[in-house]
Scaffold this active site. Structure first.
Site, PDB file in Angstrom:
ATOM      1  N   LYS A 280     -40.524 -44.122 -26.506  1.00 50.60           N
ATOM      2  CA  LYS A 280     -40.563 -42.587 -25.775  1.00 50.60           C
ATOM      3  C   LYS A 280     -39.233 -42.405 -26.084  1.00 50.60           C
ATOM      4  O   LYS A 280     -38.405 -43.230 -25.690  1.00 50.60           O
ATOM      5  CB  LYS A 280     -40.080 -43.664 -23.910  1.00 50.60           C
ATOM      6  CG  LYS A 280     -40.952 -42.431 -22.847  1.00 50.60           C
ATOM      7  CD  LYS A 280     -40.984 -42.344 -22.294  1.00 50.60           C
ATOM      8  CE  LYS A 280     -40.736 -40.833 -20.915  1.00 50.60           C
ATOM      9  NZ  LYS A 280     -41.685 -41.852 -19.504  1.00 50.60           N
ATOM     10  N   GLU A 364     -50.986 -43.511  -5.508  1.00 49.59           N
ATOM     11  CA  GLU A 364     -50.537 -43.797  -3.967  1.00 49.59           C
ATOM     12  C   GLU A 364     -51.368 -43.884  -3.046  1.00 49.59           C
ATOM     13  O   GLU A 364     -51.263 -44.277  -2.215  1.00 49.59           O
ATOM     14  CB  GLU A 364     -50.573 -41.848  -4.015  1.00 49.59           C
ATOM     15  CG  GLU A 364     -49.483 -41.739  -5.173  1.00 49.59           C
ATOM     16  CD  GLU A 364     -49.946 -41.249  -6.729  1.00 49.59           C
ATOM     17  OE1 GLU A 364     -49.216 -40.605  -7.046  1.00 49.59           O
ATOM     18  OE2 GLU A 364     -50.814 -41.993  -7.452  1.00 49.59           O
ATOM     19  N   ARG A 392     -53.359 -37.970  -2.639  1.00 52.40           N
ATOM     20  CA  ARG A 392     -54.126 -38.745  -3.296  1.00 52.40           C
ATOM     21  C   ARG A 392     -54.504 -39.726  -2.056  1.00 52.40           C
ATOM     22  O   ARG A 392     -55.145 -40.328  -1.849  1.00 52.40           O
ATOM     23  CB  ARG A 392     -54.227 -39.505  -4.853  1.00 52.40           C
ATOM     24  CG  ARG A 392     -54.206 -38.421  -5.804  1.00 52.40           C
ATOM     25  CD  ARG A 392     -53.507 -39.112  -6.731  1.00 52.40           C
ATOM     26  NE  ARG A 392     -53.687 -38.266  -8.186  1.00 52.40           N
ATOM     27  CZ  ARG A 392     -53.180 -38.751  -8.825  1.00 52.40           C
ATOM     28  NH1 ARG A 392     -53.579 -40.204  -9.069  1.00 52.40           N
ATOM     29  NH2 ARG A 392     -53.842 -37.815 -10.053  1.00 52.40           N
TER      30      ARG A 392
END
Length: 619
Positions: A280, A364, A392
């Site tokens: 990344k 979540e 969610r």
């Protein structure tokens, strides 16, 4: 003239030599750094997928083949390679190019992808649609940035692997999801299996056995022996257990090798999982050193990586500081987040109280349900989740939290419009769905001091589930306290609002006062429960009501207030100003509010219309 400027279609990309393709990748990185430094956006994740995205576009035609991102903030390179380089100056700006895949923006964008862990489910649906409709196109799901920490990803993988459908799942492993395989034998076989010559040998072996008597049996026996040896030495990956042919781990920055692997995955016509290792922030030292900081970043100096405009303290910062202070005095307080430690302001809490800090990944549902377990056993769990991601967890809020009346505290960050991230991230629905939760208390602070007061009440005074919803960014000019409901008495118009929308209502009221109208302002500290008696008493007195909310029309408090007035037989002119029922695009919050009629000038106009004619009801 560089190579990037010559890429107008897939044929241009495939006309490049491998040496030229490598140079193209470097040009793409420089383009990303240059443009994102001006507009802000998701940089580190896109720098990490340059070679992978180029390889995908060399093998697949995304105008026909379906490429589903998980999540979509790693789609910038894809947009560059599909004719949108000239739009990058408008990235994430009002009326400009979106920061996520958007099918209405380009035929190359197969699916909206703003929330993580759902790409495989969408992709297997597309693969099945191709078979059922007799169509021929490839379906690719590109996972990354922790998507595998969400259970939905494994639901999709379990189904897709056992389906037999020709789906290709690419796992972009940038240390945000799963660890790299270890061990000498694993490394040796991985290197062997990833060489183009290995696939060439496989093809030659299949061709040779096909013409021999009993060749199919020989081929199957050889395959079984190979699988037995591999299983004996290495065991099987979880992906293979699910039914995928597993390829990897591969160097995610070797564009030539990735291209060969994707060509082979396409040829196999079965469920394939390609595991690639990427870095990344690749190619930009500040992003390599601080990938979290450059995950989503504002405009910055490309030479140093320093932000151009240092932001002031935010509601998230205030929340984190306040919770950390409470936790220092109360060992029962726990903090939970779903892969958003820094974004929710909990970094300091995590450092000081690591045993009471739980980052559960992009999960979540699990976060809320785990909080229910903590609360059931006497702890004080505080769950910090962005409004749009909290959606969610609705089932857990109803079934596990509300039905047992558990004291779970929800810190609902990014409530309301979030700006440049757009429709996938606007927190516009929480008012509607949270108010349906039985026994919940919902606080709406308008400034930092109110947030501190409400947090203390939420943790120590309220019984049962409680939510504190606050916006992205900092506070405005209003500095009132949480206990004050009637900010200004008046006799001709009642304006009801909550949270930071008071910043728009106060100038509106001042403009009306300048025209000699008497306005009463009611600022609600909680929107559940509602103080219906006070509101109805005010409207009965004034005969006119303007309700201002930064929330979707469905489930807004204005609708309930209008119904309550009718129920009580109170005749009044009512105007509801909210975010409406449409999908809201990306752009700066102030521009979005103005476009939706929620800036002070528009509210003043709406109020004057209410006051001008008491005989009709406005909406």
């Amino acid at each position: 003239m560089g190579y990037l400027e010559k890429i107008h279609c897939r044929e241009d990309l495939n006309a490049l030599s491998w040496e030229q393709t490598v140079q193209l990748c470097e040009e793409i990185r420089q383009f990303l750094i240059e443009h994102v430094s001006q507009t802000g956006g998701h940089l580190a994740s896109n720098l990490g997928v340059v070679e992978l995205t180029v390889a995908i576009h060399k093998v697949f035609d995304t105008s026909q083949d379906r490429l589903v991102f998980d999540v979509g903030h790693q789609s910038y390179v894809h947009k560059m390679l599909t004719g949108r380089c000239d739009q990058f100056s408008t990235l994430r700006s009002f009326g400009g190019m979106a920061g996520f895949p958007k099918p209405s923006e380009s035929e190359h964008d197969a699916f909206i992808a703003g929330h993580a862990s759902g790409a495989v489910s969408a992709a297997i649906g597309m693969a099945r649609a191709a078979r059922l409709q007799g169509q021929r196109y490839s379906t690719i799901a590109l996972l990354g940035d922790g998507a595998l920490t969400g259970g939905l990803a494994f639901e999709g993988l379990s189904d897709a692997g056992s389906s037999g459908e020709p789906i290709i799942v690419i796992l972009n492993d940038n240390a945000m999801s799963i660890a790299q395989n270890v061990g000498g034998i694993s490394d040796l076989l991985a290197r062997l299996r990833l060489k183009p010559s290995y696939f060439g040998f496989k093809k030659a072996f299949h061709s040779a056995t096909a013409v021999l008597p009993g060749g199919k049996k020989i081929d199957k026996l050889a395959h079984r022996v190979k699988e037995w040896i591999k299983s004996l030495l290495l065991g099987r990956t979880v992906f293979e257990e699910m039914g995928f042919l597993y390829l990897g781990p591969a160097d995610g920055h070797d564009v030539k090798k990735l291209t060969y692997l994707l060509q082979e995955a396409k040829r196999l016509q079965k469920p394939v999982l390609l595991h690639v290792i990427t870095q990344k922030g690749r190619g930009y030292l500040p992003a390599e050193k601080n990938p979290d900081k450059f995950h989503g970043i504002g405009p910055f100096d490309p030479k140093t990586g320093a932000l151009r405009n240092l932001s002031a303290d935010s509601f998230s910062d205030c929340f984190g500081q306040t919770l950390t202070a409470f936790a220092a005095q109360d060992p029962k307080i726990c903090a939970i987040t779903a892969a958003m430690e820094q974004g929710t302001g909990l970094s300091e809490f995590a450092k000081r109280f690591p045993e009471r800090f739980f980052d559960v990944g992009i999960a979540e549902e699990h976060a809320v349900l785990m909080a229910a377990g903590l609360a059931k056993q006497g702890m004080r769990p505080v769950v910090a989740i962005y409004s749009t991601f909290l959606q969610r967890s609705y089932d857990m809020l109803v079934q596990e939290v509300a039905l047992q009346h558990l004291h779970v505290i929800l810190a609902v960050d990014r409530a309301g419009l979030v700006g440049e991230d757009g429709e996938t991230h606007h927190g516009v629905f929480d008012v509607g769905f949270l108010r349906q939760i039985t026994g919940i208390t919902i606080y709406c602070p308008a400034n930092f001091e109110e947030l501190r007061e409400m947090m203390e009440s939420a943790i120590y005074t309220v019984d049962g589930p409680v939510a504190i919803r606050y916006p992205r960014g900092g506070e405005g000019a209003y500095r009132g306290c949480a206990g004050q409901t009637v900010l200004k008495p008046g006799s001709e118009l009642t304006i009801v609002t909550y949270g930071t929308m008071i910043e728009k209502v106060l100038p509106c009221a001042a403009a009306l006062e300048a025209q000699r109208y008497s306005v009463e302002i009611l600022k609600l500290s909680t929107i559940a429960p509602l103080d219906l008696d006070s509101i109805c008493a005010s409207v009965k007195k004034t005969g006119h009501l303007l309700v201002v909310e930064e929330a979707a029309e469905a489930g807004c408090i204005g609708t309930e207030l209008a119904a309550e007035l009718q129920k009580r037989g109170i005749t009044a002119k009512v105007c509801l100003k909210n975010l409406g029922s449409g999908i809201i695009t990306h752009g700066k919050v102030e521009l979005l509010l103005a476009s939706l009629g929620l800036d002070s000038e528009s509210l003043t106009k709406a109020a004057l219309e209410v006051l001008a004619d008491a005989g009709e009801t406005a909406h």
